[in-house]
Write an enzyme that holds these catalytic residues in place. Structure first.
Site, PDB file in Angstrom:
ATOM      1  N   ASP A 190      11.408   4.883   9.964  1.00 41.17           N
ATOM      2  CA  ASP A 190      10.181   4.179   9.605  1.00 41.17           C
ATOM      3  C   ASP A 190      10.082   4.128   8.081  1.00 41.17           C
ATOM      4  O   ASP A 190       9.983   5.168   7.430  1.00 41.17           O
ATOM      5  CB  ASP A 190       8.982   4.950  10.206  1.00 41.17           C
ATOM      6  N   TRP A 218       2.532  10.855  10.090  1.00 39.81           N
ATOM      7  CA  TRP A 218       1.417   9.905  10.115  1.00 39.81           C
ATOM      8  C   TRP A 218       0.733  10.055  11.473  1.00 39.81           C
ATOM      9  O   TRP A 218       1.417   9.948  12.505  1.00 39.81           O
ATOM     10  CB  TRP A 218       1.988   8.499   9.923  1.00 39.81           C
ATOM     11  N   LYS A 250       2.217  -2.008   1.938  1.00 41.42           N
ATOM     12  CA  LYS A 250       1.986  -1.256   0.704  1.00 41.42           C
ATOM     13  C   LYS A 250       2.748  -1.873  -0.467  1.00 41.42           C
ATOM     14  O   LYS A 250       2.180  -2.058  -1.536  1.00 41.42           O
ATOM     15  CB  LYS A 250       2.446   0.208   0.862  1.00 41.42           C
TER      16      LYS A 250
HETATM   17  C1  LMR Z   1      -2.370   5.776   5.922  1.00 49.23           C
HETATM   18  O1  LMR Z   1      -1.654   6.635   6.441  1.00 49.23           O
HETATM   19  O2  LMR Z   1      -3.405   6.037   5.294  1.00 49.23           O
HETATM   20  C2  LMR Z   1      -1.967   4.341   6.025  1.00 49.23           C
HETATM   21  O3  LMR Z   1      -0.724   4.228   6.623  1.00 49.23           O
HETATM   22  C3  LMR Z   1      -3.001   3.494   6.674  1.00 49.23           C
HETATM   23  C4  LMR Z   1      -3.082   3.700   8.152  1.00 49.23           C
HETATM   24  O4  LMR Z   1      -2.975   2.704   8.870  1.00 49.23           O
HETATM   25  O5  LMR Z   1      -3.249   4.828   8.602  1.00 49.23           O
END
Ligand code: LMR
Length: 391
Positions: free
Chosen positions: A207, A127, A242
């Site tokens: 996480d 992420w 989510k």
């Molecule tokens: C994503 O990866 O799209 C979600 O976790 C929203 C975000 O905050 O990035």
């Protein structure tokens, strides 16, 4: 003074929301930021949340401060879902509410750093905000390839990272539904990871932002539980954004595992102090709504059913993509084995731009797509467009 600052580019994922909103093509498709969508393309408030919110409106008698740890009823009610029947692992786990999973990741990194954590190993891609958070507090992170080219998890990479890590290192793992690849570890992988962590003493941070969106609530917690059963200490960052559809309400929790009661209390007091200095107290509303659901068996069942509907819809989309197989230059078959909201397809940045400009399909530049943005009504358009730009 302010002129010394350098202009920052907007967060690429969040910028896609705006770009998509500005596109007036009726058949545009948003596969960008990670929100669940129904088969009709909506992101409705869960019925269980609506019912819980109504109860809060009717019964909440105060909005007075709660404290840096937030709503402990919420924090405790989640624990059996995350950690299993022995929800505190014999009194070894303590938790607190945080502003979303992001707040929990931030707290984990900052508390680790305060305790002497010098670097974090992390499978990449991850992420994008993980790297931003660690960069912001100057916590070094070292990447290893998370997934193999065939769409399976790179278990050798993670084991090698764990074994090569010097003292005072940590490792960030995704509990389930890996963001952005959708590639999760198997039960055997988790077993080997837990053993390697226990042998080396590297500090695990897990996480978990998508529990229940992969193979089921229990199934999605199995990896995390198998690691926690083997290690003396760990941090867990958790998001309800989510799996309760509470995105903008920022509903998260941070848990600490320690094998000594006094150590656990000491760590918790530091997490509390960091929370106080960062956001003082987490926003209450979302956590309170989740607490109301989890303390009521009928609302809990309603929530579980809604979660199952989401999971099944995403599974159907994945099956349809996998059936399409080789599409232009891309093999969609591995997406059928992956989990959660996201998968990645190996497209170049130019192809992603072409997909957007020519076909009105919005994806992250990395090639990540939000599976829930696809419906039985638009999936053929997506497949044809991928063939067009990669063929
Ligand atoms: C994503 O990866 O799209 C979600 O976790 C929203 C975000 O905050 O990035």
């Amino acid at each position: 003074m302010l002129n010394r600052l350098e202009t920052q580019s907007p967060d690429a994922l969040l910028a896609l929301i705006k770009l998509h909103a500005e596109d007036d093509r009726a058949d545009k498709i948003d596969l960008g930021v990670g929100v669940y969508r129904t088969g009709q393309g909506d992101t409705p408030v869960f019925a269980a949340i609506k019912a819980a919110e109504q109860r809060l409106v009717d019964n909440q008698d105060s909005k007075s401060y709660l404290g840096p740890e937030g709503d402990m009823g919420f924090v405790n009610a989640l624990m059996p879902y995350i950690f299993g029947e022995d929800a505190t692992m014999g009194g070894r786990i303590a938790g607190m509410q945080t502003p979303g999973g992001t707040g929990a990741v931030r707290l984990a990194a900052a508390l680790g750093q305060k305790a002497g954590l010098e670097r974090l190993y992390m499978g990449t891609p991850s992420w994008p905000n993980h790297a931003q958070i660690f960069g912001d507090i100057a916590l070094e992170f070292i990447g290893f390839e998370h997934a193999n080219a065939d769409g399976s998890a790179n278990i050798d990479g993670v084991l090698e990272a764990i074994r090569s890590a010097p003292a005072n290192s940590g490792i960030l793992l995704h509990g389930c539904c890996h963001n952005p690849t959708g590639v999760d570890y198997t039960a055997e992988h988790w077993d080997a990871i837990g053993d390697a962590i226990a042998e080396t003493g590297i500090f695990p941070i897990i996480d978990t932002a998508y529990q229940g969106l992969g193979n089921g609530l229990e199934e999605d917690a199995a990896g995390l539980r198998s690691v926690l059963a083997k290690v003396p200490e760990a941090f867990i960052a958790y998001s309800c954004d989510k799996n309760f559809g509470m995105y903008r309400d920022r509903v998260g929790a941070f848990y600490i595992l320690a094998d000594d009661k006094a150590v656990l209390e000491k760590a918790f007091s530091n997490a509390n102090a960091l929370a106080r200095a960062s956001w003082s107290m987490p926003p209450d509303h979302g956590g309170a709504a989740v607490r109301v659901i989890l303390r009521d068996s009928a609302l809990t069942q309603m929530w579980l059913d809604e979660l199952e509907t989401m999971r099944e819809r995403m599974r159907q989309v994945r099956e349809r993509l996998a059936e399409a197989g080789q599409v232009g230059g891309i093999d969609l078959a591995p997406l059928g084995k992956q989990n959660g909201l996201f998968s990645m397809i190996p497209m170049t940045k130019e192809q992603v731009v072409e997909l957007r400009e020519k076909h009105g399909i919005y994806m992250a530049a990395s090639g990540r797509l939000n599976i829930a943005g696809l419906t039985m009504a638009n999936i053929d358009k997506f497949i044809d467009a991928v063939a067009d730009v990669t063929g």
